[in-house]
Design a protein around this motif. Structure first.
Motif, PDB file in Angstrom:
ATOM      1  N   LEU A 148     -12.447 -11.810   7.883  1.00 44.35           N
ATOM      2  CA  LEU A 148     -13.841 -12.150   7.613  1.00 44.35           C
ATOM      3  C   LEU A 148     -14.622 -10.869   7.379  1.00 44.35           C
ATOM      4  N   PRO A 149     -15.706 -10.945   6.594  1.00 42.08           N
ATOM      5  CA  PRO A 149     -16.515  -9.749   6.374  1.00 42.08           C
ATOM      6  C   PRO A 149     -17.141  -9.281   7.684  1.00 42.08           C
ATOM      7  N   LYS A 150     -17.021  -7.987   7.932  1.00 40.13           N
ATOM      8  CA  LYS A 150     -17.516  -7.412   9.185  1.00 40.13           C
ATOM      9  C   LYS A 150     -18.427  -6.221   8.908  1.00 40.13           C
ATOM     10  N   THR A 151     -19.291  -5.963   9.884  1.00 38.10           N
ATOM     11  CA  THR A 151     -20.098  -4.746   9.841  1.00 38.10           C
ATOM     12  C   THR A 151     -19.245  -3.603  10.368  1.00 38.10           C
ATOM     13  N   ARG A 152     -19.772  -2.418  10.327  1.00 34.09           N
ATOM     14  CA  ARG A 152     -19.030  -1.269  10.858  1.00 34.09           C
ATOM     15  C   ARG A 152     -18.817  -1.384  12.370  1.00 34.09           C
ATOM     16  N   SER A 153     -19.677  -2.154  13.035  1.00 34.99           N
ATOM     17  CA  SER A 153     -19.517  -2.375  14.478  1.00 34.99           C
ATOM     18  C   SER A 153     -18.691  -3.631  14.766  1.00 34.99           C
ATOM     19  N   MET A 154     -18.021  -4.159  13.728  1.00 30.46           N
ATOM     20  CA  MET A 154     -17.081  -5.275  13.815  1.00 30.46           C
ATOM     21  C   MET A 154     -17.716  -6.635  14.128  1.00 30.46           C
ATOM     22  N   LYS A 155     -18.973  -6.802  13.798  1.00 29.24           N
ATOM     23  CA  LYS A 155     -19.613  -8.116  13.937  1.00 29.24           C
ATOM     24  C   LYS A 155     -19.380  -8.909  12.653  1.00 29.24           C
ATOM     25  N   THR A 156     -19.046 -10.178  12.790  1.00 30.94           N
ATOM     26  CA  THR A 156     -18.827 -11.030  11.625  1.00 30.94           C
ATOM     27  C   THR A 156     -20.153 -11.269  10.914  1.00 30.94           C
ATOM     28  N   MET A 157     -20.141 -11.093   9.615  1.00 30.40           N
ATOM     29  CA  MET A 157     -21.351 -11.285   8.816  1.00 30.40           C
ATOM     30  C   MET A 157     -21.368 -12.719   8.295  1.00 30.40           C
ATOM     31  N   ARG A 158     -21.872 -13.616   9.127  1.00 27.98           N
ATOM     32  CA  ARG A 158     -21.877 -15.038   8.793  1.00 27.98           C
ATOM     33  C   ARG A 158     -22.669 -15.330   7.522  1.00 27.98           C
ATOM     34  N   ARG A 159     -23.721 -14.586   7.299  1.00 27.03           N
ATOM     35  CA  ARG A 159     -24.539 -14.757   6.092  1.00 27.03           C
ATOM     36  C   ARG A 159     -23.691 -14.513   4.838  1.00 27.03           C
ATOM     37  N   ILE A 160     -22.807 -13.537   4.910  1.00 28.90           N
ATOM     38  CA  ILE A 160     -21.947 -13.208   3.774  1.00 28.90           C
ATOM     39  C   ILE A 160     -20.881 -14.288   3.590  1.00 28.90           C
ATOM     40  N   VAL A 161     -20.327 -14.794   4.680  1.00 26.93           N
ATOM     41  CA  VAL A 161     -19.332 -15.868   4.612  1.00 26.93           C
ATOM     42  C   VAL A 161     -19.953 -17.085   3.929  1.00 26.93           C
ATOM     43  N   ARG A 162     -21.127 -17.461   4.376  1.00 24.94           N
ATOM     44  CA  ARG A 162     -21.829 -18.628   3.813  1.00 24.94           C
ATOM     45  C   ARG A 162     -22.124 -18.417   2.328  1.00 24.94           C
ATOM     46  N   ALA A 163     -22.637 -17.240   1.978  1.00 24.75           N
ATOM     47  CA  ALA A 163     -22.982 -16.958   0.582  1.00 24.75           C
ATOM     48  C   ALA A 163     -21.739 -16.965  -0.312  1.00 24.75           C
ATOM     49  N   ALA A 164     -20.655 -16.389   0.156  1.00 25.50           N
ATOM     50  CA  ALA A 164     -19.420 -16.357  -0.646  1.00 25.50           C
ATOM     51  C   ALA A 164     -18.884 -17.767  -0.850  1.00 25.50           C
TER      52      ALA A 164
END
Length: 79
Positions: A34-50
């Motif tokens: 899953l898309p992550k930030t540099r601090s390894m948080k899942t970027m749910r906004r990016i998942v939804r948009a994709a």
């Protein structure tokens, strides 16, 4: 390892038990990452948009943008 139908149904049922029956998902998709930030948080906004073929907005904080392709490939209405 590819998920089988039994695993998918178990996961759906578990969400229905833990969260609430009305929130039991009708579909479950599996991707390698899953898309992550540099601090390894899942970027749910990016998942939804994709998945919904929407504008993901600012992608400067994403550490693995290549993951968006696999999520976009799951769309059923994909041309």
């Amino acid at each position: 390892m590819t998920p089988d139908d039994r695993l998918v149904e178990q996961l759906k049922d578990r969400v229905g038990e833990v969260v609430s029956r009305p929130f039991r998902p009708s579909e479950i998709h599996f991707v390698e990452a899953l898309p992550k930030t540099r601090s390894m948080k899942t970027m749910r906004r990016i998942v939804r948009a994709a998945f919904l073929d929407e504008d993901p907005g600012d992608l400067s904080s994403i550490s693995n943008p290549e993951t968006m392709e696999a999520i976009a490939a799951l769309r059923k209405d994909k041309p």
